[in-house]
Design an enzyme around this catalytic site. Structure first.
Site, PDB file in Angstrom:
ATOM      1  N   ASN A  70     -75.032  52.491  41.402  1.00  0.00           N
ATOM      2  CA  ASN A  70     -74.962  53.677  40.872  1.00  0.00           C
ATOM      3  C   ASN A  70     -74.801  54.718  40.272  1.00  0.00           C
ATOM      4  OD1 ASN A  70     -76.469  56.989  41.626  1.00  0.00           O
ATOM      5  ND2 ASN A  70     -76.886  57.095  42.927  1.00  0.00           N
TER       6      ASN A  70
ATOM      7  N   HIS B  69     -83.385  57.915  37.305  1.00  0.00           N
ATOM      8  CA  HIS B  69     -81.593  57.687  37.968  1.00  0.00           C
ATOM      9  C   HIS B  69     -81.918  56.485  38.782  1.00  0.00           C
ATOM     10  CE1 HIS B  69     -78.546  58.440  39.890  1.00  0.00           C
ATOM     11  NE2 HIS B  69     -79.274  58.306  41.714  1.00  0.00           N
TER      12      HIS B  69
ATOM     13  N   CYS C 130     -76.659  64.011  40.619  1.00  0.00           N
ATOM     14  CA  CYS C 130     -77.668  62.595  39.701  1.00  0.00           C
ATOM     15  C   CYS C 130     -78.366  62.732  38.950  1.00  0.00           C
ATOM     16  CB  CYS C 130     -78.094  61.621  41.287  1.00  0.00           C
ATOM     17  SG  CYS C 130     -77.010  60.674  42.053  1.00  0.00           S
TER      18      CYS C 130
END
EC number: 2.3.1.180
Length: 329
Positions: free
Chosen positions: A286, A256, A123
């Site tokens: 996500n 993020h 990520c």
């Protein structure tokens, strides 16, 4: 001998692409119920802020998502394939062991001759990739770089694990970085702590034709939360200090998009008003390395992020990895 003028990397365009299939929390709850797994829209929203996610259909690959996002970024920047001299794809879900996803994207775009490679920092991947491209441009080794974050995380989820399968979506985001005489990327910091690998990992492998280890994503959510808010807070302050600005000077924070609890907690620690935080996790879930460029593209296209504004982009993910990029748009 005349000294060579300093070059900077500036964001010239952005693009995003999401698979057509939208799965709401209610849709997901109904699907999981067939497996005797209980969840609900209320349960997911309360804990994550996620309301829906886009999932790639079977047969749709990371390189296909990345290529479409790249084309949109190139259109936005007004550049042609023959101008691209570097392609970096951040992904943890490549099409193949090799060749790299970046090489596949290069072929799809009809670009030739420039460098093309993948970066794997989960990520944090897009922040890692953008920092890498920035370094090449500053060194005079590239003039027009395509930086992409793309993932099909739905392929590595354990759909019997309620704690993780509701969190993720698929997608791709991209930016074009061009050499410029005026500062674009002002400062960037990358970090990792390899002693924390087990709190977020997919520890499978392919060996001798067989899958070894656990091929699915596993996460210690509480440990990730604690680590994420701590390292992102420190990283934000460090990158601002290097650039000679205060956190208060930031026009937009684009972290993020892990879950809304992390985003809100981080904003409070940095004392950044929530109205100056770009949040897309409710619509995208996500998307790992794709989350930051997707959020940036959404905010540029809806008019929130404007030329001249100061934007802080942050990634955090498995490894454990994290980083920040501070850019003048």
């Amino acid at each position: 001998m005349m000294e060579k003028a300093m070059k900077y990397a500036k964001i010239a365009g952005s693009g995003g692409y999401l698979p057509e299939r939208v799965v709401t929390n209610d849709d997901l709850a109904a699907e999981l119920a067939t497996r005797q797994i209980s969840t609900s829209d209320e349960w997911i929203v309360e804990r994550t802020g996620i309301r829906q996610r886009h999932l790639a259909e079977r047969g749709v690959t990371t390189s296909q998502l990345a290529t479409e996002a790249a084309r949109r970024a190139m259109d936005d920047a007004g550049v042609q394939a023959d101008e691209i001299d570097m392609i970096i794809v951040a992904t943890s879900t490549p099409d193949y062991v090799f060749p790299s996803t970046a090489c596949l994207v290069q072929a799809n775009l009809g670009a030739k001759g420039g460098a093309a490679f993948d970066v794997q920092a989960v990520c944090s991947g897009f922040v890692y990739a953008m920092t890498t491209a920035d370094s090449f441009i500053r060194a005079g080794r590239a003039r027009c770089a395509l930086v992409i974050g793309a993932e099909v995380f739905s392929r590595i989820l354990d759909w019997n694990d309620r704690g993780t399968c509701v969190l993720f979506g698929d997608g791709a985001g991209a930016v074009v970085l061009k050499a410029a005489d005026e500062p674009g990327i002002l400062a960037a910091h990358l970090h990792a702590d390899g002693s924390q690998t087990k709190i977020l990992c997919a520890a499978g492998n392919v060996a001798y034709g067989d899958v070894t280890g656990d091929p699915f994503l596993r996460m210690d959510g509480q440990a990730v939360f604690k680590q994420a808010v701590t390292v992102l807070d420190r990283s934000a302050r460090d990158v601002c200090a290097e650039a000679g600005v205060e956190v208060d000077d930031i026009d937009w924070l684009i972290p993020h998009q892990a879950n809304v609890r992390i985003l809100n907690f981080l904003a409070r620690k940095l004392r950044v008003p929530t109205e100056r935080v770009v949040i897309t996790v409710d619509q995208h879930a996500n998307t790992s390395a794709a989350s930051v460029p997707l959020a940036l593209d959404v905010a540029r296209r809806d008019g929130r992020v404007k030329p001249g504004q100061l934007v802080l982009m942050q990634g955090v993910g498995g490894g454990f990895t994290w980083g920040s990029v501070l850019a003048r748009m």
